[in-house]
Each structure stands twice: as structure tokens, then as C-alpha cells.
Design a protein around this motif. Structure first.
Motif, PDB file in Angstrom:
ATOM      1  N   ARG A   1      85.320-117.852 -67.267  1.00 11.09           N
ATOM      2  CA  ARG A   1      85.771-116.684 -68.037  1.00 11.09           C
ATOM      3  C   ARG A   1      85.178-115.401 -67.441  1.00 11.09           C
ATOM      4  O   ARG A   1      85.875-114.382 -67.315  1.00 11.09           O
TER       5      ARG A   1
ATOM      6  N   LEU B   1      87.461-112.321 -65.817  1.00  5.98           N
ATOM      7  CA  LEU B   1      87.417-110.937 -66.316  1.00  5.98           C
ATOM      8  C   LEU B   1      87.177-109.945 -65.174  1.00  5.98           C
ATOM      9  O   LEU B   1      87.767-108.855 -65.151  1.00  5.98           O
TER      10      LEU B   1
ATOM     11  N   MET C   1      90.458-109.770 -63.166  1.00  8.94           N
ATOM     12  CA  MET C   1      91.450-109.003 -63.922  1.00  8.94           C
ATOM     13  C   MET C   1      91.213-107.500 -63.758  1.00  8.94           C
ATOM     14  O   MET C   1      92.160-106.720 -63.568  1.00  8.94           O
ATOM     15  N   THR C   2      89.944-107.092 -63.797  1.00  7.25           N
ATOM     16  CA  THR C   2      89.625-105.672 -63.662  1.00  7.25           C
ATOM     17  C   THR C   2      89.913-105.170 -62.261  1.00  7.25           C
ATOM     18  O   THR C   2      90.335-104.027 -62.061  1.00  7.25           O
TER      19      THR C   2
ATOM     20  N   SER D   1      92.495-104.292 -68.016  1.00  9.94           N
ATOM     21  CA  SER D   1      93.066-105.512 -68.598  1.00  9.94           C
ATOM     22  C   SER D   1      91.978-106.397 -69.224  1.00  9.94           C
ATOM     23  O   SER D   1      92.219-107.056 -70.246  1.00  9.94           O
ATOM     24  N   ALA D   2      90.788-106.412 -68.649  1.00  7.01           N
ATOM     25  CA  ALA D   2      89.701-107.209 -69.227  1.00  7.01           C
ATOM     26  C   ALA D   2      89.290-106.661 -70.576  1.00  7.01           C
ATOM     27  O   ALA D   2      88.964-107.421 -71.508  1.00  7.01           O
ATOM     28  N   GLN D   3      89.308-105.344 -70.727  1.00  7.73           N
ATOM     29  CA  GLN D   3      88.953-104.732 -72.010  1.00  7.73           C
ATOM     30  C   GLN D   3      90.011-105.035 -73.075  1.00  7.73           C
ATOM     31  O   GLN D   3      89.678-105.258 -74.247  1.00  7.73           O
TER      32      GLN D   3
ATOM     33  N   ALA E   1      83.278-105.208 -67.580  1.00  2.44           N
ATOM     34  CA  ALA E   1      83.832-106.566 -67.507  1.00  2.44           C
ATOM     35  C   ALA E   1      82.717-107.582 -67.260  1.00  2.44           C
ATOM     36  O   ALA E   1      82.742-108.703 -67.797  1.00  2.44           O
TER      37      ALA E   1
ATOM     38  N   GLY F   1      81.652-110.704 -69.840  1.00  4.24           N
ATOM     39  CA  GLY F   1      81.532-112.086 -69.405  1.00  4.24           C
ATOM     40  C   GLY F   1      80.267-112.768 -69.886  1.00  4.24           C
ATOM     41  O   GLY F   1      80.088-113.982 -69.667  1.00  4.24           O
TER      42      GLY F   1
END
Length: 464
Positions: free
Chosen positions: A5, A9, A12-13, A19-21, A89, A93
Motif C-alpha cells: 500500500r 501510494l 500514484m503520486t 491521487s494518493a490524497q 503520500a 503509507g
């Protein structure tokens, strides 16, 4: 699961900032970040579309100082914001809940991503800042000149304002005549020792030298590169003219070639050496052992025959030395250096050395080409790469530099331009200099007055 995970994250950032937020943190912050990212992505794609549809419009945008200034700060802000989102991010995590080894891996991955994102974007911001500074420093003129008979004629002067010289005496004098539509280019090379040069009627220099640039008793013809010195020494005759030497030299070149000069660019040879050092040197195939010294100076060393990688100082000596030969051979070597620079200046070298290049370019170049016309000349330069460059050299035996036939010179220039406009393969420098017109016969007196007549054109042709 927690480890995966945390890595997801971060990825994704990297791919979509914010997007992670949205997935695991403050959604309002995430939505704002995604919208900004999408807007910047849209602007980038729009720029690429403009570049594809209209290169001239794209160039006018990327060379506009306002766009460069705004772009620099947008890229800087994007770098800071992206790094903040990557750090957030990493926090989302929950790395402190991971075993030590995996916690170190997540932290290391986050550090690498922060460094890569911030480094690349801040480097881009630095490129924009350097470009903006260069344009503002060098292309500060605001006066726009129109093309003359469908061509931009740019006077290129090369000189040395180094120690022991007052001002910058032009030792290298060329005209780049560029077709305003196709970009086809003809380079007209004028030797510095061309004598008895005329001036247009109605000018200060014509009033002072109605029969050409000669002494009062007309027994001695002065050199072309002495026009600038004479005019600057008599600046009071030129009223409020900012640079009498440049004005007088421009007028002389117009009378010699029959071309109306649109702009000028003066190249300081000391700045040229800095530019070569900034890109890591230049590789040349040296045909003749060349001394590193002026005519009356003690030789400081030699540039040996063969393929040599020269630093700035060595390349400068190679381009300017004439202790072992003559002005015409030097003209040929200067062309070799410029051609090598054009061939070896890759985009990678420019990007990696942009700060040093910008600094050396400011010391290298002064011009009256306005920033508003940079997009026009950049577009013409790109077009010109599709065609060979034709050159016409005003050298013996086609032209006697002691007592030139200037109607013949102007005909040579006209023929070279006509050949360039009408053929896919314009004649080379050697072909133009020797074959455009029948070679004049020289008397023994003329040969004695200009002893370099016999082999100068061959020296010029065989330099590279």
C-alpha cells in the motif's frame, strides 16, 4: 499488505499528483492537485499540438520573455508542490508501522522520487531562466527591419576586444543572406584586407572618401577592417550615432556587395572561446600545423595535424592565427570551426551546459536583432537545415584585393544568390569563388603588389 500500500501510494503520486490524497488522505487537497496537474498536462498537450500545426506560432511562444518568465515560476511551484505531495503520500503509507527493512525501502523510494521530480523540474526552470536572461541581455533592440528583395541580410562581424586593443576591430567580415521564405542561405565572405572599398553616396564616409577608402594622395588603399577604427576616431562627424564604426562598416559592406543589410551580429572571439569550453571543446581535422601566436608574437605552441579535440583557447588560436599563412587561409579555418560547432552541438550538450552556454553567449554576441524577431529567424534556421549553404568568397584570383573590381564582386554575389534560389545543390565556396566568372589575368606588377594571389583560393578551399 501495508508495504505494498505504501509503495502504491508513492507511485500514484508520481503518475497523478493528488491521487494518493483522494484515495487515502485529504480529498480536497487531492482534488485541487489533480485539477492543477490536469491543467498543466492539457497546456503541454496543447503546446505539442501547436508545434505540430504551426511551428512559427510555437516558436513565438517559447521565445517570448513573458512566457519564459511565467513558465519558470510555474515549473518551480510545480516542483515544490509535487515534492510536498510525495512526502504526504509517504506519511499516508504509515511507514512507522512497517518492519525496519521495509520502512527503509519505502523511505528510500520516496527520497529517490523526490530527488528525481524536484531535480528535473528545477533544472527545467533553470533552463527557462537562462534562456530568458540571454534573450533580455543580447536581443534588447526594439527596431524591426523588413526583408530586402525577399531576403534578410545579416552582417556578421568577428573581432577580438582582448588585451591591447581599443574596442573591437572586425577581423572577420561576412554577410549571411537568408531567403525570407525558404531559409536558403548564402554566406558572403569579405577579407579584412580588401582595399579601396566604396561607400554609398550621401553618407559621411562617402563625403570623406569619394573615391573609396584610400589615403589623401590615393597612393595607398586602406583595409576594410580599418573603416571601423577610422569612423570611431572621427566620431564627431557622425553626430549622435551610437556606434560610428559599425555604421561605417555596414555602409561599406552594402556598397561592396550590393546587399541592403537588415541586422548585424558582432562576435567577440574571447566569448567564442568561452562557448567552446562550455560545450566541452570541438573536434577538428587539422590539415596544416598551426602556430598559437599572432604575426609578431612569439609562438606559444602548435596545433598539430590530424584529428584534434581543441579547447576554447586552442580553437581560438586555430581560427585567428595567420603567422604561418595568410588572411585567406584564416578565413577558411574560421569556417571549419563554425561548421564543426554546428555539427557537434547536440541538444544533449546544450541542455547539460545551458547555464555556461548562456553566460558565454552573452559575452560572445551583440546584435540589433530584436527579441520580437527571434521566432522568425529560428524558423528560418530550421528551414535552412534542409538545404546546403552556398558561400561566395571575395578572394584572389577572382578578386584582386589591392584594387578590386567592385562591379565584378557584386555580380559574384548576385550569381551566388540566384544559384541558391534556383537549385537544390548550390555551388560550394570554392566553386563560387573560382568558377562564377572568368579568372582575370594578373600583371607582374599586380602580383608583386599582392603576392598572395597565386594560391589563396586553394588555401581557402583545402582548409577543411
Amino acid at each position: 499488505m501495508q508495504f505494498r500500500r505504501a509503495i502504491v501510494l508513492l507511485v500514484m503520486t508520481l503518475v497523478v499528483p493528488g491521487s494518493a490524497q483522494i484515495a487515502a488522505g485529504n480529498r480536497n487537497v487531492g482534488r485541487v492537485a489533480v485539477r492543477i496537474w490536469a491543467s498543466l498536462l492539457g497546456v503541454t498537450l496543447l503546446g505539442l499540438l501547436v508545434a505540430y500545426l504551426s511551428r512559427s506560432t510555437f516558436l513565438s511562444l517559447v521565445l517570448d520573455q513573458r512566457v519564459l518568465f511565467l513558465g519558470r515560476w510555474i515549473v518551480t511551484a510545480a516542483a515544490i508542490g509535487w515534492v510536498v505531495l510525495l512526502l504526504d503520500a509517504w506519511r499516508l503509507g504509515m511507514p512507522l508501522r512497517l518492519p525496519q527493512r521495509r520502512r527503509l525501502i519505502v523511505t528510500a523510494v520516496n527520497g529517490v522520487l523526490c530527488f528525481a521530480v524536484a531535480g528535473s523540474l528545477l533544472f527545467a526552470a533553470n533552463v527557462l531562466a537562462a534562456q530568458n536572461h540571454l534573450i533580455g541581455t543580447v536581443f534588447a533592440s526594439e527596431e524591426v527591419a523588413d526583408a530586402s528583395d525577399g531576403r534578410y541580410n545579416v552582417l556578421l562581424l568577428g573581432g577580438d576586444s582582448g588585451e591591447g586593443r581599443e574596442g573591437m576591430r572586425p577581423d572577420s567580415i561576412n554577410v549571411a543572406s537568408v531567403d525570407a521564405e525558404s531559409g536558403r542561405t548564402v554566406i558572403v565572405s569579405l577579407p579584412r584586407n580588401l582595399q579601396r572599398v566604396p561607400f554609398p553616396e550621401g553618407t559621411v564616409m562617402h563625403e570623406q572618401f569619394p573615391d573609396g577608402f584610400v589615403s589623401d594622395d590615393e597612393d595607398e588603399g586602406y583595409y576594410l577592417n580599418g573603416v571601423s577604427t577610422w569612423a570611431n576616431d572621427h566620431a564627431d562627424l557622425f553626430g549622435d550615432t551610437a556606434d560610428p564604426g559599425l555604421l561605417a562598416t555596414t555602409q561599406a559592406v552594402e556598397a561592396i556587395t550590393g546587399l541592403k543589410i537588415s541586422y548585424h551580429a558582432s562576435i567577440n572571439m574571447q566569448g567564442f572561446a568561452q562557448l567552446i569550453d562550455a560545450v566541452g571543446g570541438v573536434t577538428l581535422d587539422v590539415k596544416q600545423r598551426t602556430p598559437k601566436s599572432g604575426i609578431t608574437e612569439k609562438t606559444k605552441g602548435w596545433i598539430e595535424v590530424g584529428e584534434q579535440k581543441l579547447n576554447g583557447d586552442e580553437a581560438l588560436w586555430y581560427a585567428r592565427s595567420r603567422k604561418a599563412d595568410n588572411d585567406f587561409a584564416r578565413m577558411g579555418r574560421q569556417k571549419c570551426v563554425m561548421n564543426a560547432m554546428l555539427a557537434q552541438l547536440s541538444p544533449q550538450k546544450v541542455l547539460l551546459n545551458v547555464q555556461d552556454i548562456a553566460k558565454s553567449s552573452a559575452a560572445l554576441l551583440s546584435t540589433d536583432i530584436p527579441a520580437s524577431e527571434l521566432d522568425v529567424f529560428a524558423d528560418l534556421a530550421l528551414k535552412a537545415r534542409s538545404f546546403p549553404v552556398s558561400t561566395v568568397s571575395i578572394v584572389p584570383p577572382a578578386v584582386n584585393t589591392v584594387d578590386p573590381d567592385f562591379p565584378v564582386v557584386r555580380q559574384m554575389v548576385d550569381d551566388a544568390i540566384n544559384a541558391s534560389e534556383g537549385a537544390d545543390e548550390p555551388p560550394s565556396a570554392f566553386e563560387t569563388a573560382t568558377a562564377v566568372l572568368p579568372q582575370p589575368e594578373r600583371s607582374e606588377e599586380e602580383a608583386a603588389a599582392d603576392p598572395t594571389l597565386a594560391n589563396d583560393t586553394a588555401d581557402l578551399a583545402e582548409t577543411c
